[in-house]
Write an enzyme that holds these catalytic residues in place. Structure first.
Site, PDB file in Angstrom:
ATOM      1  N   ASN A   9    -122.861 117.418 -12.241  1.00 17.58           N
ATOM      2  CA  ASN A   9    -123.089 116.264 -12.108  1.00 17.58           C
ATOM      3  C   ASN A   9    -124.445 115.994 -12.504  1.00 17.58           C
ATOM      4  OD1 ASN A   9    -123.455 113.449 -12.529  1.00 17.58           O
ATOM      5  ND2 ASN A   9    -122.715 112.948 -10.457  1.00 17.58           N
ATOM      6  N   LYS A  11    -126.088 113.381 -13.272  1.00 16.36           N
ATOM      7  CA  LYS A  11    -126.643 112.095 -13.115  1.00 16.36           C
ATOM      8  C   LYS A  11    -127.636 111.676 -14.096  1.00 16.36           C
ATOM      9  CE  LYS A  11    -125.798 113.208  -8.280  1.00 16.36           C
ATOM     10  NZ  LYS A  11    -125.923 112.710  -6.746  1.00 16.36           N
ATOM     11  N   HIS A 101    -117.983 107.325  -8.195  1.00 12.97           N
ATOM     12  CA  HIS A 101    -119.135 108.106  -7.405  1.00 12.97           C
ATOM     13  C   HIS A 101    -119.973 106.859  -6.444  1.00 12.97           C
ATOM     14  CE1 HIS A 101    -123.159 110.393  -6.780  1.00 12.97           C
ATOM     15  NE2 HIS A 101    -122.401 111.374  -7.310  1.00 12.97           N
ATOM     16  N   GLU A 103    -122.809 106.801  -6.083  1.00 12.40           N
ATOM     17  CA  GLU A 103    -123.879 105.949  -6.660  1.00 12.40           C
ATOM     18  C   GLU A 103    -123.637 104.664  -7.462  1.00 12.40           C
ATOM     19  OE1 GLU A 103    -125.660 109.473  -8.351  1.00 12.40           O
ATOM     20  OE2 GLU A 103    -126.127 110.171  -6.419  1.00 12.40           O
ATOM     21  N   GLU A 173    -117.337 113.426  -1.413  1.00 12.42           N
ATOM     22  CA  GLU A 173    -118.734 113.544  -1.520  1.00 12.42           C
ATOM     23  C   GLU A 173    -119.090 112.482  -0.164  1.00 12.42           C
ATOM     24  OE1 GLU A 173    -120.291 114.879  -5.386  1.00 12.42           O
ATOM     25  OE2 GLU A 173    -120.146 112.652  -5.355  1.00 12.42           O
ATOM     26  N   GLY A 179    -127.776 114.564  -2.231  1.00 12.65           N
ATOM     27  CA  GLY A 179    -129.147 114.375  -2.621  1.00 12.65           C
ATOM     28  C   GLY A 179    -129.991 114.544  -1.210  1.00 12.65           C
ATOM     29  N   SER A 219    -125.143 117.930  -1.559  1.00 15.09           N
ATOM     30  CA  SER A 219    -126.228 119.069  -1.365  1.00 15.09           C
ATOM     31  C   SER A 219    -125.372 120.503  -1.468  1.00 15.09           C
ATOM     32  CB  SER A 219    -126.803 119.021  -0.009  1.00 15.09           C
ATOM     33  OG  SER A 219    -127.600 117.910  -0.066  1.00 15.09           O
TER      34      SER A 219
HETATM   35  P1  13P Z   1    -126.304 116.673  -4.902  1.00 21.86           P
HETATM   36  O1  13P Z   1    -125.622 117.867  -5.322  1.00 21.86           O
HETATM   37  O2  13P Z   1    -127.829 116.557  -5.495  1.00 21.86           O
HETATM   38  O3  13P Z   1    -126.550 116.320  -3.390  1.00 21.86           O
HETATM   39  O4  13P Z   1    -125.423 115.603  -5.328  1.00 21.86           O
HETATM   40  C1  13P Z   1    -123.976 115.518  -5.038  1.00 21.86           C
HETATM   41  C2  13P Z   1    -123.373 114.570  -6.035  1.00 21.86           C
HETATM   42  O5  13P Z   1    -123.493 113.394  -6.067  1.00 21.86           O
HETATM   43  C3  13P Z   1    -122.513 115.188  -7.346  1.00 21.86           C
HETATM   44  O6  13P Z   1    -121.786 114.081  -7.995  1.00 21.86           O
END
Ligand code: 13P
Length: 262
Positions: A9, A11, A101, A103, A173, A179, A219
Site C-alpha cells: 500500500n 498510500k 484502512h 487512515e 492492522e 507507520g 510496520s
Molecule cells: P506501515 O507498513 O508503513 O506501518 O503501514 C501499514 C499499512 O497501513 C498498510 O496498509
C-alpha cells in the site's frame, strides 16, 4: 490451502517518476525469480495512488502482479466531485480495492456502515475487497481489541452471502503498529488472526473461514516478516512504508516458509 498474499500500500506517496522507478527496480528483481521458485506462488498486489494505477498496471507483468486501489466511492457514479468509482477502477483493470484502512476511518470518518456499502459496490463491479480492521492503542490498553475488531468485521462484512464473503481478503492492522516502527509480536498477530477466523467460523462455517486469507499490516518489513508469516493464521502482509522500496518489498515476498506455498 489459503492464498498467500503480499500487498504493498503506497498510500499518498510517489510522484509519477518515483512510481515508475519503484516499478522498474521491482521488475528487475522479479525477473530473477524463476517460475520454479516457491515464491512465484505468492500473490503480489501493488496499491498505488489512483493517479498512478493505469501507468503502473501497464508497466508490470499482470500475470504476476495484481493491482489494487486504496479506496473507492460509496456511490455508483454521477455528481460526486473528486470521487473515483468502482466501475472506473474496473475499467482500468484494477483487481482489488483496499477498504476500511484505519487512515480512511480516522481522517475521512469512514464508518462500518459506509464500508459495508463500499464492499457491495466493489463486489458488484468485480473488484476484490481487502477489508482492514484493527484497534487503536487506547483500545488495546483497555483490552478491547477483540470487541473492536469483531464489531468492524460484523458490521462491515456480515451482510455478505457466503459466496460473496468467500471472495474477500481481510487485513488485520493494529493502528498502533501502522507507520510507528512498532510491530505486533507474532503472538499478538496470531492471537488476533485466529480470533478473526473464529468470528468468521461462527457466521459462515469452518470451510469458509479456512479459505479466507488474513493479512497482517503494521510496520511489516523484511526483518520481521518471516516470523509473522510463519504464524498459522497469518497469510501474508499488507505493507506500507516498506513497499516503497523495491528490494525491501521483494524480500518480504520471500519471507514465507517455502513448504507453506503450494
Ligand atoms: P506501515 O507498513 O508503513 O506501518 O503501514 C501499514 C499499512 O497501513 C498498510 O496498509
Amino acid at each position: 490451502m489459503r492464498k498467500k498474499i503480499v500487498a504493498g500500500n503506497w498510500k499518498m506517496n510517489a510522484s509519477k517518476a518515483e512510481a515508475v522507478a519503484i516499478i522498474k527496480n521491482f521488475t528487475v528483481l522479479m525477473k530473477k525469480m524463476s517460475h520454479a521458485s516457491p515464491f512465484s506462488k505468492v500473490t503480489i498486489i501493488i496499491a498505488p495512488p489512483f493517479i498512478h494505477i493505469d501507468n503502473v498496471a501497464q508497466l508490470v507483468n499482470r500475470k504476476r502482479i495484481k493491482i489494487a486501489a486504496q479506496n473507492c466511492a460509496v456511490v455508483e457514479n454521477g455528481a460526486y466531485t473528486g470521487e473515483i468509482s468502482a466501475s472506473m477502477l474496473k475499467s482500468i483493470n484494477t483487481d482489488y480495492v483496499i477498504l476500511g484502512h484505519s487512515e480512511r476511518r480516522t481522517y475521512f470518518d469512514e464508518t462500518n456502515r459506509v464500508l459495508a456499502k463500499k464492499l457491495d459496490i466493489a463486489l458488484m463491479h468485480g473488484l476484490i475487497p481487502i477489508y482492514c480492521c484493527g484497534e487503536t492503542l487506547d483500545e488495546r490498553k483497555a483490552e478491547k481489541q477483540k470487541e473492536i475488531v469483531q464489531k468492524q468485521i460484523t458490521e462491515g462484512l456480515f451482510h455478505l452471502s457466503p459466496k460473496e464473503f468467500s471472495k474477500i481478503v481481510i487485513a488485520y492492522e493494529p493502528v498502533w503498529a501502522i507507520g510507528t516502527g512498532v510491530t505486533a509480536t507474532s503472538d499478538q498477530a496470531q492471537e488476533m488472526h485466529a480470533f478473526i477466523r473464529s468470528v468468521i467460523t461462527t457466521k459462515y462455517g469452518k470451510a469458509v473461514s479456512d479459505s479466507i486469507s488474513i493479512l497482517y499490516g503494521g510496520s511489516c518489513n523484511s526483518k520481521n516478516a518471516k516470523e509473522l508469516f510463519a504464524c498459522e493464521d497469518v497469510d501474508g502482509g499488507l505493507v506500507g512504508g516498506a513497499s516503497l522500496k523495491a528490494d525491501e518489498f521483494f524480500e518480504i515476498i520471500q519471507s514465507f516458509e517455502p513448504s507453506s506455498l503450494r
